[in-house]
Design a protein around this motif. Structure first.
Motif, PDB file in Angstrom:
ATOM      1  N   LYS A 426      44.082  42.084  95.036  1.00  0.00           N
ATOM      2  CA  LYS A 426      43.861  40.968  94.219  1.00  0.00           C
ATOM      3  C   LYS A 426      43.745  41.275  92.549  1.00  0.00           C
ATOM      4  O   LYS A 426      43.440  42.490  92.433  1.00  0.00           O
ATOM      5  CB  LYS A 426      42.441  40.466  94.756  1.00  0.00           C
ATOM      6  CG  LYS A 426      41.267  41.506  94.500  1.00  0.00           C
ATOM      7  CD  LYS A 426      39.985  40.917  94.984  1.00  0.00           C
ATOM      8  CE  LYS A 426      39.025  41.695  94.424  1.00  0.00           C
ATOM      9  NZ  LYS A 426      37.675  41.183  94.788  1.00  0.00           N
ATOM     10  N   ASP A 428      41.330  39.470  90.000  1.00  0.00           N
ATOM     11  CA  ASP A 428      40.168  38.332  89.794  1.00  0.00           C
ATOM     12  C   ASP A 428      39.833  38.511  88.355  1.00  0.00           C
ATOM     13  O   ASP A 428      39.143  39.329  87.678  1.00  0.00           O
ATOM     14  CB  ASP A 428      39.066  38.789  90.675  1.00  0.00           C
ATOM     15  CG  ASP A 428      37.909  37.743  90.710  1.00  0.00           C
ATOM     16  OD1 ASP A 428      37.911  36.735  89.985  1.00  0.00           O
ATOM     17  OD2 ASP A 428      36.936  37.945  91.568  1.00  0.00           O
ATOM     18  N   ARG A 430      37.911  35.901  87.080  1.00  0.00           N
ATOM     19  CA  ARG A 430      36.746  35.331  86.927  1.00  0.00           C
ATOM     20  C   ARG A 430      35.548  35.891  86.250  1.00  0.00           C
ATOM     21  O   ARG A 430      35.108  37.133  87.011  1.00  0.00           O
ATOM     22  CB  ARG A 430      36.296  34.484  88.311  1.00  0.00           C
ATOM     23  CG  ARG A 430      37.587  33.404  88.813  1.00  0.00           C
ATOM     24  CD  ARG A 430      37.127  33.260  90.283  1.00  0.00           C
ATOM     25  NE  ARG A 430      37.088  34.352  91.099  1.00  0.00           N
ATOM     26  CZ  ARG A 430      36.683  34.502  92.384  1.00  0.00           C
ATOM     27  NH1 ARG A 430      36.314  33.155  92.975  1.00  0.00           N
ATOM     28  NH2 ARG A 430      36.548  35.444  93.116  1.00  0.00           N
ATOM     29  N   TYR A 441      42.433  33.418  89.946  1.00  0.00           N
ATOM     30  CA  TYR A 441      42.240  34.493  91.159  1.00  0.00           C
ATOM     31  C   TYR A 441      43.609  34.607  91.817  1.00  0.00           C
ATOM     32  O   TYR A 441      44.128  33.336  92.104  1.00  0.00           O
ATOM     33  CB  TYR A 441      41.189  34.017  91.776  1.00  0.00           C
ATOM     34  CG  TYR A 441      40.731  35.127  92.999  1.00  0.00           C
ATOM     35  CD1 TYR A 441      39.982  36.087  93.008  1.00  0.00           C
ATOM     36  CD2 TYR A 441      41.398  34.676  94.258  1.00  0.00           C
ATOM     37  CE1 TYR A 441      39.711  36.698  94.163  1.00  0.00           C
ATOM     38  CE2 TYR A 441      41.318  35.555  95.260  1.00  0.00           C
ATOM     39  CZ  TYR A 441      40.298  36.625  95.357  1.00  0.00           C
ATOM     40  OH  TYR A 441      40.076  37.352  96.067  1.00  0.00           O
TER      41      TYR A 441
END
Length: 636
Positions: A426, A428, A430, A441
Motif C-alpha cells: 500500500k 498511503d 493521507r 490511497y
C-alpha cells in the motif's frame, strides 16, 4: 538614516486607543446589529475575486468587531503574498440610523507590485549554488514577490546544511531593488565547521537494554551531524512504545570544534500494561442497531529487556434482537499476540497470533474457530509499506444445522481448513485518515490459498487458487461558486476497487470467507449488506435474502463531502458495482448504480455517518428500492 523608533511606538499606541474607542459604541449594540453590506475599494488586480473568498465577514451575518479586525489582517497578508509588500488596509464601520444594520468597508492601498528577479549566493563552498537554487524554485524569476515563500526557501537551505554536517551555519538574507519593481535576494552564508558525532551516550536506561535504542538510531558514531537523521531516530525510539519521553541533544567537545557528543535522555514506560477498549459494530441484515464489543487487554511490552512483547485480548460482543426484544451474545473471542520487533536485522516487526472464537449467530448453526497467523510488515520511504502473512484457519461445527453462510460470511462453511500466503502493498498519503483531504490511497494484494473440506459425498476435496485485489482512492479539494454565495471548501472523494479469484485447474467451491461481496455501507449504498450479486437464498416472492458471493468484483464510488457547520458534514454520492459468480460471467451491463445523501458527524473517534442510498437500476430480486446505512468512518 532617521531614527523614528519612539515616534512610531507612540503613534502605534495612539492608533490602538482610537480603534478601541471606535469599537466601544458598536459593542453596545453588537447583539442587535446585522451586516447589511461589505464593500471593498481600491487595490484591484486579477486576484481580487479570490481575495474576497478569504474574508470571514459576510452580508446577513451578525456583526463582530473581532472578525473585522481579522479580515483586515487576512486581506493585508493576501496582498503581500501577491507581491504588494507595501500594502495597507483600512477598515471603517457605518451604523444605520435605526441601529439595526451596519456597513463594513475595507479600503485597500496596494502600492507598487514587486517581482522576483534573481537569487545570489555568497560564501558557499561545501554546497553548490545549483543545489541551493533548487530550494528557491517557488521564488522563480518573474513571480510576484512573497516573503513567506522566501522564508521557506531559506529554511530549506538551512536544513540542507544541517543535514550535511553544518549545525552552526549562519544565513543572512538581504533584498536589493532594481528598476523600481524587481527584487534581488542576496543570501550571505557562513558555513563554519563540519561537525562529526564523536560519541553517543544513553541516559536514563533501566530495564531496557542499550542495544534496543542503538538499533533505532539513523546516525552512528563517526558520521557527520545530520538533523533529519536525528529527528527520525527520535521518532523511531518513540515508536517502540518503551519510552514516555525521549530527548536528543548535542554537546560540543572541549577543544575540538568538529566533534560533538550525542546525548539521548530517556524515561521508560512501565513494561506491564492493562487496558479496556470499546468498539461498535453494525449488522444491517439482522439487528438494524449497534453491536457493542468490549475488549479487556493486557500484556508485557519489554520481555527480558529486549523490546519483544506479548499480550492477551478478551472480547465479548452483545447485540440487541429487535424481533425478540432480547440481548444476544453472538461472539466471544480470546487472542494471544506475540510481537518480534526486528526481523532480519531490519525494522520489520513480526506478529504471531493465536485466536479462539465462539460464534453463536442468531439464526444459524454454532461453531468454534481457531485462527493461527504470522505477519511481517515493513515501512518504506514515501509512505510505502509491504506486508507478508501466513495463516491457518480451522472451523468446528457444533450441531447438525450447519453454518448459515450469511451470518458467518467472514469464515469458512463448506471447507473447514484454509492455508494461505499473502503479499500486500500500500501507499498511503493521507495525513488525516478520519477526514482525508488532498491525498490518495492505493493498495494491492495477492493471496495463494489451499483449502480442504468435504463435499456432499463426505469425500475430502482440495482447491488451489489465487486472489488478487487492488484499489485506488483520491481525495481532491475544490471550491465551487454557487450563485452569489461564498465559495465552500468541498472534498471530491473517488474510489475504484477490483478483485478476482483465479483457480488452478477446474472450478471448485471457494470457501465462503474468501469470496467477494458487494452492497452495504462501505461498498454500494442502497443495497443491504452483501446483497448485491448472485443469490444464495430467496423468499417466496423471489427476493434475495442471502448472497452467495462470487469470484469477480467491481466497485466504484464518487462522493462530494460538504462541511456545513462545526462537526457536521453533508454527503452526496454515486456508487456502482457488482459481483459475478464466475469469471466468464462478466458482463459490464450487470453493474448496478445507486445515488443518495448522507450526513456525518466528526467525533474524536472518527466520523459517524447516516446514509440513504437509492437504487437507480432495481432488479426483480431486489427486496427494497433503497436502504439506510449507519457507518463508522466514511465509506472509503
Amino acid at each position: 538614516m532617521i531614527n523614528r523608533g519612539d515616534r512610531t511606538v507612540k503613534t502605534s499606541n495612539f492608533l490602538r486607543i482610537l480603534w478601541a474607542l471606535s469599537l466601544f459604541p458598536l459593542a453596545l449594540f453588537a447583539d442587535e446589529l446585522e451586516i447589511k453590506e461589505v464593500i471593498f475599494t481600491g487595490g484591484g488586480f486579477e486576484g481580487r475575486e479570490e481575495m474576497e473568498d478569504i474574508v470571514r465577514t459576510e452580508e446577513g451575518d451578525d456583526f463582530d468587531a473581532r472578525m473585522v479586525k481579522l479580515d483586515k489582517i487576512l486581506i493585508t497578508n493576501y496582498y503581500r503574498q501577491n507581491g504588494f509588500i507595501e500594502a495597507e488596509v483600512y477598515d471603517s464601520v457605518a451604523i444605520s440610523l435605526d441601529r439595526t444594520t451596519v456597513t463594513v468597508k475595507y479600503r485597500i492601498e496596494s502600492g507598487r507590485r514587486y517581482y522576483y528577479n534573481e537569487v545570489i549566493f555568497r560564501g558557499n563552498s561545501e554546497i553548490s549554488s545549483v543545489q541551493l537554487a533548487e530550494q528557491f524554485e517557488k521564488a522563480a524569476t518573474g513571480n510576484p514577490f512573497d516573503e513567506s515563500l522566501l522564508n521557506e526557501a531559506v529554511r530549506n537551505v538551512e536544513n540542507l546544511y544541517y543535514n550535511s554536517g553544518k549545525p552552526f551555519v549562519v544565513l543572512d538574507a538581504r533584498y536589493q531593488y532594481e528598476q523600481d519593481s524587481l527584487v534581488n535576494v542576496i543570501l550571505d552564508i557562513e558555513e563554519n565547521e563540519t561537525v562529526f558525532i564523536g560519541d553517543i551516550r544513553y541516559l536514563g536506561l533501566d530495564k531496557v537494554q542499550e542495544f534496543i535504542v542503538r538499533r533505532e538510531l539513523e546516525i552512528k558514531k563517526g558520521e557527520k551531524y545530520n538533523r533529519k537523521a536525528i529527528e527520525k531516530s527520535q521518532r523511531n525510539i518513540y515508536s517502540t512504545n518503551l519510552f514516555r519521553n525521549a530527548r536528543i541533544e548535542i554537546e560540543p567537545v572541549k577543544g575540538q570544534n568538529s566533534q560533538v557528543i550525542l546525548k539521548i535522555h530517556l524515561q521508560e514506560n512501565d513494561p506491564r500494561w492493562i487496558g479496556v477498549r470499546f468498539g461498535v459494530g453494525y449488522e444491517e441484515e439482522r439487528s438494524f442497531g449497534n453491536t457493542f464489543d468490549l475488549t479487556l487487554q493486557g500484556g508485557h511490552r519489554n520481555l527480558f529487556g529486549t523490546a519483544r512483547s506479548i499480550s492477551l485480548h478478551l472480547t465479548p460482543s452483545v447485540t440487541y434482537d429487535l424481533e425478540s426484544g432480547t440481548l444476544h451474545n453472538p461472539q466471544n473471542k480470546i487472542q494471544l499476540k506475540y510481537i518480534e520487533p526486528w526481523i532480519g536485522y531490519t525494522r520489520t516487526p513480526g506478529i504471531f497470533q493465536v485466536a479462539y472464537e465462539q460464534q453463536r449467530p442468531l439464526n444459524s448453526g454454532s461453531f468454534d474457530l481457531w485462527n493461527i497467523s504470522f505477519d511481517v510488515n515493513h515501512d518504506f520511504e514515501n509512505n510505502h509499506s509491504l506486508n507478508g502473512a501466513l495463516s491457518v484457519k480451522y472451523v468446528n461445527e457444533l450441531d447438525d444445522k450447519g453454518i448459515d453462510s450469511a451470518m458467518a460470511a467472514k469464515y469458512v462453511t463448506d471447507q473447514s481448513e484454509i492455508y494461505s500466503m499473502t503479499v500486500y502493498w500500500k501507499r498511503d498519503n493521507r495525513i488525516n485518515i478520519f477526514y482525508p483531504v488532498n491525498s490518495s490511497y492505493t493498495d494491492a494484494s495477492i493471496t495463494y490459498s489451499h483449502s480442504v473440506g468435504k463435499v456432499e459425498s463426505e469425500a475430502r476435496q482440495t482447491n488451489n487458487y489465487f486472489t488478487v485485489v487492488a484499489s485506488w482512492q483520491r481525495y481532491q479539494p475544490f471550491s465551487p461558486q454557487v450563485l452569489s454565495f461564498k465559495r465552500w471548501k468541498f472534498t471530491l472523494a473517488s474510489r475504484i476497487k477490483m478483485g478476482s479469484i483465479f483457480e488452478i485447474g477446474e472450478h471448485k467451491k471457494i470457501p465462503i470467507n474468501d469470496r467477494f461481496y458487494a452492497g452495504g455501507a462501505s461498498t454500494v449504498r442502497g443495497y443491504q449488506e452483501r446483497l448485491l450479486g448472485p443469490a444464495l437464498q430467496t423468499d417466496d416472492q423471489g427476493k434475495i435474502t442471502k448472497a452467495s458471493g462470487g469470484k469477480l468484483l467491481f466497485v466504484s464510488n464518487i462522493e462530494v463531502r460538504m462541511p456545513v457547520v462545526w462537526i457536521v458534514v453533508l454527503e452526496t454520492f454515486l456508487d456502482g458495482g457488482y459481483v459475478w459468480a464466475e469469471l466468464e460471467d462478466l458482463h459490464p451491463l450487470d453493474v448496478k448504480f445507486t445515488t443518495g445523501l448522507g450526513i456525518a458527524f466528526i467525533t474524536p473517534l472518527g466520523p459517524v455517518r447516516f446514509d440513504y442510498g437509492h437504487k437507480l437500476m432495481r432488479a426483480r430480486q431486489d427486496p427494497t428500492r433503497g436502504a439506510f446505512h449507519l457507518g463508522i468512518y466514511f465509506a472509503f
